[in-house]
Design a protein around this motif. Structure first.
Motif, PDB file in Angstrom:
ATOM      1  N   SER A  22     -67.239  -6.104  -8.250  1.00 48.65           N
ATOM      2  CA  SER A  22     -66.076  -6.656  -8.941  1.00 48.65           C
ATOM      3  C   SER A  22     -64.978  -5.626  -9.210  1.00 48.65           C
ATOM      4  N   PHE A  23     -65.352  -4.379  -9.511  1.00 49.87           N
ATOM      5  CA  PHE A  23     -64.323  -3.355  -9.744  1.00 49.87           C
ATOM      6  C   PHE A  23     -63.501  -3.148  -8.468  1.00 49.87           C
ATOM      7  N   ASP A  24     -64.171  -3.189  -7.311  1.00 54.15           N
ATOM      8  CA  ASP A  24     -63.473  -3.016  -6.036  1.00 54.15           C
ATOM      9  C   ASP A  24     -62.487  -4.149  -5.789  1.00 54.15           C
ATOM     10  N   VAL A  25     -62.889  -5.370  -6.141  1.00 57.17           N
ATOM     11  CA  VAL A  25     -62.005  -6.525  -5.967  1.00 57.17           C
ATOM     12  C   VAL A  25     -60.821  -6.437  -6.928  1.00 57.17           C
ATOM     13  N   ILE A  26     -61.105  -6.174  -8.199  1.00 56.61           N
ATOM     14  CA  ILE A  26     -60.047  -6.110  -9.206  1.00 56.61           C
ATOM     15  C   ILE A  26     -59.066  -4.980  -8.908  1.00 56.61           C
ATOM     16  N   SER A  27     -59.584  -3.862  -8.423  1.00 53.27           N
ATOM     17  CA  SER A  27     -58.729  -2.707  -8.112  1.00 53.27           C
ATOM     18  C   SER A  27     -57.905  -2.928  -6.846  1.00 53.27           C
ATOM     19  N   GLY A  28     -58.222  -3.983  -6.080  1.00 54.57           N
ATOM     20  CA  GLY A  28     -57.479  -4.280  -4.867  1.00 54.57           C
ATOM     21  C   GLY A  28     -58.053  -3.662  -3.616  1.00 54.57           C
ATOM     22  N   ARG A  29     -59.175  -2.973  -3.735  1.00 49.32           N
ATOM     23  CA  ARG A  29     -59.767  -2.321  -2.565  1.00 49.32           C
ATOM     24  C   ARG A  29     -60.471  -3.297  -1.637  1.00 49.32           C
ATOM     25  N   ILE A  30     -60.966  -4.388  -2.196  1.00 48.17           N
ATOM     26  CA  ILE A  30     -61.602  -5.441  -1.400  1.00 48.17           C
ATOM     27  C   ILE A  30     -60.891  -6.747  -1.706  1.00 48.17           C
ATOM     28  N   LYS A  31     -60.591  -7.510  -0.645  1.00 46.97           N
ATOM     29  CA  LYS A  31     -59.892  -8.774  -0.828  1.00 46.97           C
ATOM     30  C   LYS A  31     -60.897  -9.901  -1.021  1.00 46.97           C
ATOM     31  N   ARG A  32     -60.659 -10.713  -2.039  1.00 42.82           N
ATOM     32  CA  ARG A  32     -61.521 -11.861  -2.299  1.00 42.82           C
ATOM     33  C   ARG A  32     -61.084 -13.050  -1.445  1.00 42.82           C
TER      34      ARG A  32
END
Length: 235
Positions: A186-196
């Protein structure tokens, strides 16, 4: 309230009911442990008694997979929608901002939790994120002191599953926060590093298909869904 699928408990609460209960737990100085449950975890727990015991330790095992919803419908249960780990985290952040509850972010690669903190502060004005620490810190005493000295009410742990759940189970009783949730990537998604997945795909419960199309090598893991449903029907 909980339903049981192949020996693993899953709670039937909605986001709103869970948030209300978690805020009540904080106010009443009770410790709570949130675990996201999906068919893959349930199937792994069939061969791993320790994992099954861990999942069933959760105060709030949330239905984080469309397969769990389908299984509940097949069993004429009460679960009708997913409660995903990342959305549960975001709902908690929103309520924490409104109620002045403090948050600590622990896990992921160096810099990711810090960026997630900045994004959350933009998303939820007034949110109090009182500490961050990446998941590569190995000194347990350093981690424990940072969390306890922060005064956090809520601890989000992003170490991957089930490592994060084992970590929480082993440490929550010596830590000061009241609410604990393992949040995976979730931190990766929220930080923008991974696209949901797009919102429509999320609402249709097809994030698993979106991930499979983006990462075809995951196909063996996705076989857990039909195997799980077949086993539930047979049970």
């Amino acid at each position: 309230m909980k339903e049981t699928f192949l020996g693993v408990d899953v709670c039937t609460y909605t986001y709103e009911q869970l948030v209300a209960k978690l805020m009540e737990d904080i106010d009443n100085n009770r410790k709570s442990f949130i675990v996201a449950i999906n068919p893959e975890k349930i199937m792994k727990a069939q061969q791993d008694d320790r994992l099954r015991e861990l999942l069933n330790q959760a105060t709030y095992p949330i239905p984080d997979g469309i397969g769990v919803v389908l299984a509940s419908i097949l069993k004429r249960g009460r679960i009708r929608s997913r409660v995903t780990g990342i959305d549960m985290m975001l709902r908690l952040c929103q309520e924490a901002a409104a109620r002045g509850k403090k948050i600590f972010l622990y896990g992921a690669k160096p810099g990711v939790a810090d960026e997630a903190k900045r994004r959350l502060e933009k998303m939820f004005p007034g949110i109090q994120i009182v500490g961050t620490m990446h998941g590569y810190e190995k000194d347990e005493q350093v981690i424990k002191e940072a969390i306890n000295q922060s005064g956090a009410d809520i601890l989000f742990v992003a170490l991957g599953s089930p490592a994060q759940e084992y970590w929480i189970a082993n440490h929550m009783h010596s830590l000061s926060p009241k609410v604990y949730q393992g949040v995976g990537g979730s931190f990766d998604v929220i930080s923008g590093r991974i696209k949901r997945a797009p919102l429509l795909v999320q609402k249709l419960g097809l994030e698993w298909l979106y991930r499979l199309l983006k990462e075809p090598w995951r196909w063996k893991r996705q076989l857990a869904l039909p195997k799980f449903l077949i086993k539930v029907i047979r049970e």
